[in-house]
Design an enzyme around this catalytic site. Sequence first.
Site, PDB file in Angstrom:
ATOM      1  N   GLY A 138     -11.791  -4.234  -4.809  1.00  0.00           N
ATOM      2  CA  GLY A 138     -12.220  -5.147  -3.752  1.00  0.00           C
ATOM      3  C   GLY A 138     -11.582  -4.821  -2.416  1.00  0.00           C
ATOM      4  O   GLY A 138     -12.240  -4.894  -1.359  1.00  0.00           O
ATOM      5  N   CYS A 139     -10.327  -4.444  -2.435  1.00  0.00           N
ATOM      6  CA  CYS A 139      -9.622  -4.120  -1.201  1.00  0.00           C
ATOM      7  C   CYS A 139     -10.120  -2.801  -0.611  1.00  0.00           C
ATOM      8  O   CYS A 139     -10.215  -2.654   0.617  1.00  0.00           O
ATOM      9  CB  CYS A 139      -8.115  -4.055  -1.456  1.00  0.00           C
ATOM     10  SG  CYS A 139      -7.447  -5.629  -2.077  1.00  0.00           S
ATOM     11  N   THR A 140     -10.442  -1.859  -1.467  1.00  0.00           N
ATOM     12  CA  THR A 140     -11.011  -0.600  -0.994  1.00  0.00           C
ATOM     13  C   THR A 140     -12.353  -0.853  -0.301  1.00  0.00           C
ATOM     14  O   THR A 140     -12.636  -0.305   0.780  1.00  0.00           O
ATOM     15  CB  THR A 140     -11.195   0.373  -2.169  1.00  0.00           C
ATOM     16  OG1 THR A 140      -9.916   0.640  -2.765  1.00  0.00           O
ATOM     17  CG2 THR A 140     -11.814   1.682  -1.704  1.00  0.00           C
TER      18      THR A 140
END
Length: 243
Positions: A138-140
């Site tokens: 999700g952060c990527t």
Amino acid sequence: MPVELRKRKAPQPPPAPAPARKKKAATAPQPKAPMRLPKKAPPKTSAVKKDSSKKASPPLASAAAERDDDAADVDDDTKAEKKKVADKKVAVGDVVDLEGFGGEVETNDGQKTTLKKLVDESKSGVVLFTYPKASTPGCTNQVCLFRDAYEPLTADGLAIYGLSADSPKANTTFKDKQRLQYPLLCDPQATLIAAIGLRKQPKGTQRGVFVVDKAGKVLVAEPGGPAATVDRVKALVEELKKE
């Protein structure tokens, strides 16, 4: 015929009275034996003997100790107040004092900085988007969405920064691998993350976005998913163009 006279029998003498019984001599009442009270157990003595060699603290020492206690109480109150301020969520429209706001953080390349310094260096304000952990799916996705929209988002002077509690090493690896144009800020103590209202309780970082202008006015402060955080900044840029 001659009358024969009968002789009366002489009366029998009355029986002799029975000898009187001798009265027993009255005996004096025997004194009762005194009641025996249970013996009191001897008081228990403490196994630990008091050290009589220790003298009471002189009045000056006691006063100094009291002052130290008072100072500790004030210090605890100050820490509690700072924590309360740090955990208070800011809202859109608030004007924050950027001096000391959020404490000191570090860029992924090891440079110490503050939000005030970042705002001062920007042309029109700062965008901070938060993410829970570097190099996770999700952060990527989130950092890449900001990377791909970097030009239109910064065209009017906004400066973009990713913000997490990751170490400089983890964020540098993340930045290099995803070829990001903007710095990633490292906030291991979550002081800045808490100040902008995106710290999870009791621990962790909530994904979201925070935007502040040069005057310290909060323009955006809300949680959201990877795409939602980018879309909110895009919408803000369009709003600022109309003003």
